[in-house]
Motif scaffolding. Structure first.
Motif, PDB file in Angstrom:
ATOM      1  N   MET A  49      46.528  35.194  45.303  1.00  0.00           N
ATOM      2  CA  MET A  49      46.744  36.500  45.826  1.00  0.00           C
ATOM      3  C   MET A  49      46.777  37.890  45.000  1.00  0.00           C
ATOM      4  SD  MET A  49      45.538  34.648  48.420  1.00  0.00           S
ATOM      5  CE  MET A  49      45.577  36.219  49.742  1.00  0.00           C
ATOM      6  N   ARG A  50      47.711  37.809  43.885  1.00  0.00           N
ATOM      7  CA  ARG A  50      48.329  38.962  43.333  1.00  0.00           C
ATOM      8  C   ARG A  50      47.212  38.873  41.439  1.00  0.00           C
ATOM      9  NH1 ARG A  50      53.593  37.520  45.794  1.00  0.00           N
ATOM     10  NH2 ARG A  50      54.066  35.888  43.581  1.00  0.00           N
ATOM     11  N   ASP A  51      47.507  40.133  41.687  1.00  0.00           N
ATOM     12  CA  ASP A  51      46.031  40.023  40.082  1.00  0.00           C
ATOM     13  C   ASP A  51      47.565  39.959  39.394  1.00  0.00           C
ATOM     14  OD1 ASP A  51      44.323  40.984  38.213  1.00  0.00           O
ATOM     15  OD2 ASP A  51      45.076  42.964  38.004  1.00  0.00           O
ATOM     16  N   ARG A 100      48.976  32.206  30.060  1.00  0.00           N
ATOM     17  CA  ARG A 100      48.316  33.787  30.100  1.00  0.00           C
ATOM     18  C   ARG A 100      48.420  34.286  31.749  1.00  0.00           C
ATOM     19  NH1 ARG A 100      41.735  31.217  31.439  1.00  0.00           N
ATOM     20  NH2 ARG A 100      41.900  32.786  32.056  1.00  0.00           N
ATOM     21  N   THR A 101      47.540  35.642  31.964  1.00  0.00           N
ATOM     22  CA  THR A 101      47.532  35.790  32.945  1.00  0.00           C
ATOM     23  C   THR A 101      46.489  36.100  34.226  1.00  0.00           C
ATOM     24  OG1 THR A 101      47.043  38.154  32.432  1.00  0.00           O
ATOM     25  CG2 THR A 101      49.266  37.661  32.857  1.00  0.00           C
ATOM     26  N   ILE A 102      46.469  35.357  35.605  1.00  0.00           N
ATOM     27  CA  ILE A 102      45.543  35.322  36.309  1.00  0.00           C
ATOM     28  C   ILE A 102      44.689  36.828  37.249  1.00  0.00           C
ATOM     29  CG2 ILE A 102      44.485  33.659  37.908  1.00  0.00           C
ATOM     30  CD1 ILE A 102      46.497  31.437  36.875  1.00  0.00           C
ATOM     31  N   PRO A 103      44.126  36.711  37.397  1.00  0.00           N
ATOM     32  CA  PRO A 103      43.857  37.907  38.411  1.00  0.00           C
ATOM     33  C   PRO A 103      43.785  37.710  39.505  1.00  0.00           C
ATOM     34  CG  PRO A 103      41.983  37.925  36.352  1.00  0.00           C
ATOM     35  CD  PRO A 103      42.959  36.496  36.741  1.00  0.00           C
ATOM     36  N   ALA A 104      43.994  38.550  40.695  1.00  0.00           N
ATOM     37  CA  ALA A 104      44.068  37.818  41.900  1.00  0.00           C
ATOM     38  C   ALA A 104      42.531  37.668  42.649  1.00  0.00           C
ATOM     39  CB  ALA A 104      43.998  39.063  42.459  1.00  0.00           C
ATOM     40  N   GLY A 105      42.162  36.754  43.660  1.00  0.00           N
ATOM     41  CA  GLY A 105      41.169  36.076  44.270  1.00  0.00           C
ATOM     42  C   GLY A 105      40.343  35.108  43.238  1.00  0.00           C
ATOM     43  N   MET A 106      40.773  34.864  41.709  1.00  0.00           N
ATOM     44  CA  MET A 106      40.234  33.500  41.326  1.00  0.00           C
ATOM     45  C   MET A 106      40.795  31.841  41.648  1.00  0.00           C
ATOM     46  SD  MET A 106      38.501  34.303  38.330  1.00  0.00           S
ATOM     47  CE  MET A 106      38.951  32.883  37.496  1.00  0.00           C
TER      48      MET A 106
END
Length: 740
Positions: A682-684, A701-707
């Motif tokens: 839910m959060r970028d 790693r960082t995960i973008p919103a919507g994945m």
């Protein structure tokens, strides 16, 4: 050995047995008779091996080709060879599954050649493989091979002059025995060196050999919010199986997970990159490969300064045409409100009228009544039909029962004739209709008269009526008292009525007018107040009976307000409830495109077609299809005596296919999309940690919103998830599960 036969005892000659160690069995090698040379099996069949890189040392991760040769004497024809077994410590093998599915460790089926060794001719079977060292130091290895040798049996030459005693027939009808033989070869130790430390400021791609890296972008003009592709094209000599994608760290850009493609002698790495704000920016990336010839790292540098223009007017501000970028330049509340009021709504993000047709949870509650009816109606029809058939067979085998059944079928017709009969016709009607009817009903022989029947009837009133009617028919002068009274008495005695009532319950649906609050929410959406509309639709959600129309409208409002991750969750849930709704699918794909995700419902191969068919129905609807097929199977069994053989077989196979397909689809969906194990970030830039702790956990790693991620484990406020080949921990408030 002593042999006793009656009173005679015979002592046989002594027999000497010689046992050879494995591989030392002596067989005839060359020559005939006493001049034949005896050789061991180890000389007739042996194994050799070698490394094609020679005796030089290698580095960790370097491909080391290995060749194994099985030597078998040509005289041992038709001997059977098995795959050799390579034994190395601290190595992995190149996977040749596509070229050799029978044994993926070898590059293909063995090649054969002829060779001469120590004066003997051999057939050499050559096997090739590739090992990859995993640790530095000395690596020992060996190869073991098993084979089944066919050794010809040497026959003594017969001293005879018979024309049939010819050596020509010995060659055709010669005998041979099979012997299992194992051989082994030890490779020289292989020296493996560790790779030198990679140069600072460059990312090692994991490739060893002669490689070249080129950097390209698919665009020359860059705008804030518009994605572009950064591609690394890699070509050269070596194995690309160990290729690793570098982790980009570009401030001011959103970077999506890379796409890696590997081919023979080439590979590519593609990144989807979105600029977050306008201005000057620099894209810098340095990669390195290890050259085995020079034994040094080769660095490929990329640095490009780009100018990022402002987003196009009417596109970046809409929150619909482009994704909302976290960290982009924020607008003031007044400007955002003014733009929301002025801009037109998207032509696909329209609202739906909310009906009362919610979906019950659990899902099987939606069609429970029809499910039970379909499960019962088929066996019930089969049992009723079988009972009727057994009854018909019993009737046909017993004429008395058949006469009684036919008599019961004529009862109403006889009663109608008696009611309408005139007094002068009544006696004749009794003789012609009533008496045969009673004869059949009571099992009396055909032709029994009314007078004879009156003596066998137990009911006195009926017997008296039959007697009077019979006397009036055979004695014309006899007067029957009161025809009307006789008529009433016969009708009363014969009349038996059975009523069967079937009650059918029909459910009626009714709709109502749109409520005032719902109309206000629609008006708020139309004038651009998407937050107010979203609050109303969120208040209408029912956890026990979710409505796909409400989720669809909520997704539209969230999408218009810029919350693409929230709208994706709503559309995904609505799609689970109404998988064939085209409006939901269209808006879901619209948001997926904004988030750089693949669209649903795309058919590119037969597997996609199968998945599309499975996802056309919910699990409870597939259960209903299975129940319908179950019911039809019983109906087919009911009608089996009326159908031809071919039609029965075709119908049976079709119904069984539908039945098992529906059950398999239901099981597949309950274990997949409907399992509740999938969640949306839910959060970028949500961090994926190695441990469930913000202080001690390392950011993988960082995960973008919507994945989308797969839930593996829940632990208090943390959840372990999997994305592609990465696993880690996230806070539970950073994701939302797609669970109904």
């Amino acid at each position: 050995m002593k042999v006793v036969l009656g009173r005679k005892t015979v002592l046989s000659n002594p027999l000497a047995l010689k046992v050879y160690p494995p591989g030392q069995l002596k067989v005839s090698g060359s020559g005939d008779g006493a001049d034949a040379t005896a050789v061991s099996l180890d000389e007739l069949a042996f194994v050799r091996g070698r490394r094609l890189n020679g005796d030089r040392s290698v580095y960790i991760g370097e491909d080391v080709p290995v060749e194994v040769e099985l030597w078998i004497d040509e005289k041992l024809r038709d001997s059977r060879v098995f795959w050799p077994e390579l034994n190395f410590n601290q190595v992995s093998f190149r996977d040749f599954q596509s070229a050799n599915p029978e044994n993926p460790r070898f590059s293909g089926y063995p090649q054969q050649r002829r060779a001469v060794h120590d004066g003997r001719r051999y057939t050499v079977h050559v096997f090739r493989s590739v090992i990859i060292p995993l640790a530095a130091g000395k690596i020992a290895g060996s190869v073991e091979a098993k084979m089944r040798l066919r050794i010809p049996v040497q026959k003594r030459r017969r001293n005879t002059t018979s024309m049939w005693d010819d050596d020509f027939f010995d060659g055709i009808f010669s005998r041979a025995r099979e012997v299992d033989h194992s051989v082994r070869f030890d490779f020289p130790d292989l020296t493996v060196k560790a790779l030198p430390e990679a140069p600072s400021g460059a990312y090692f791609l994991g490739l060893l050999g002669s490689w070249k890296v080129e950097y390209t972008t698919d665009q020359q003009v860059f705008r804030a919010g518009n994605p572009f592709t950064l591609e690394l094209k890699i070509s050269g000599n070596g194995s690309s199986d160990v290729l690793q994608a570098p982790e980009l760290n570009l401030p001011g850009f959103r970077i999506y997970p890379p796409e890696i493609k590997r081919d023979a002698g080439s590979a590519s790495i593609r990144y989807a990159v979105i600029p977050l704000r306008a201005g000057e920016a620099t894209i810098a990336l340095n990669t390195a490969v290890f050259d085995l010839v020079s034994e040094k790292y080769q660095i490929f540098k990329f640095e490009r300064k780009i100018t990022i223009d402002q987003a196009q007017e009417g596109v970046a501000d809409s929150g619909v045409g482009q994704p909302r970028i976290e960290g982009a330049a924020e607008q003031s509340e007044s400007v955002r409100a003014r733009d929301a009021a002025d801009k037109p709504a998207s032509n696909i993000l329209y609202l739906k009228k909310i009906s009362d047709g919610g979906v019950n949870l659990p899902l099987y509650f939606n069609n429970l009544l029809w499910l039970l009816i379909l499960l019962m109606i088929g066996p019930l029809c089969f049992l009723v039909n079988e009972a009727r058939w057994l009854r018909r067979e019993r009737m046909n085998s017993r004429p008395a029962l058949l006469r009684r059944r036919n008599a019961l079928g004529r009862r109403r017709k006889i009663l109608r004739k008696l009611r309408k009969a005139e007094p002068e016709q009544f006696n004749k009607l009794v003789q012609d209709e009533v008496v045969p009817y009673l004869n059949d009903l009571l099992g009396q022989p055909p032709g029994t008269t009314a007078t004879e029947l009156a003596q066998k009837v137990q009911n006195r009133d009926l017997a008296e009526c039959l007697k009077n009617s019979g006397e009036a028919g055979f004695m014309p002068g006899t007067v029957v008292p009161n025809h009307d009274e006789l008529k009433k008495r016969i009708l009363r005695l014969l009349k038996k009525t059975v009523f069967v009532w079937c009650v059918l319950v029909f459910a009626t649906l009714h709709g109502g007018e749109m409520e005032d609050a719902e109309a206000a929410a629609f008006n708020a959406y139309d004038r651009g107040d998407f937050n107010a509309a979203a609050e109303y639709f969120r208040s209408r959600l029912d956890a026990q009976r979710p409505n796909p129309a409400i989720l669809y409208n909520l997704g539209n409002a969230l999408c218009q307000s810029g919350d693409l991750a929230g709208s994706l969750v709503c559309y995904e849930k609505a799609h689970l409830l109404a998988p064939r709704d085209n409006d939901i699918i269209e808006n879901l794909n619209f948001v997926r495109r904004q988030l750089m995700q693949p669209e649903v419902g795309q058919i590119r191969n037969p597997y996609d077609l199968l998945i599309h068919i499975v996802e056309m129905f919910r699990p409870d609807q597939w259960l209903l299809v299975a129940a319908a097929a179950w019911s039809c199977l019983w109906l087919l069994a009911t009608l089996r005596r009326r159908l031809g053989f071919n039609r029965k077989v075709f119908s049976l196979l079709l119904l069984l296919f539908i039945f098992f397909l529906a059950l398999a689809a239901c099981s597949f969906q309950f274990g997949g999309k409907y399992s509740g194990k999938t969640a949306v970030v839910m959060r970028d830039a949500t961090p994926l940690l190695s441990l469930p702790s913000e202080s001690s956990g390392k950011i993988e790693r960082t995960i973008p919103a919507g994945m989308k991620v797969k839930i593996i484990e829940l632990r208090r406020d943390w959840v372990r998830v999997r994305l592609d080949r990465f696993e880690g921990w996230m806070k539970t408030d950073g994701i939302q599960a797609l669970k109904l």
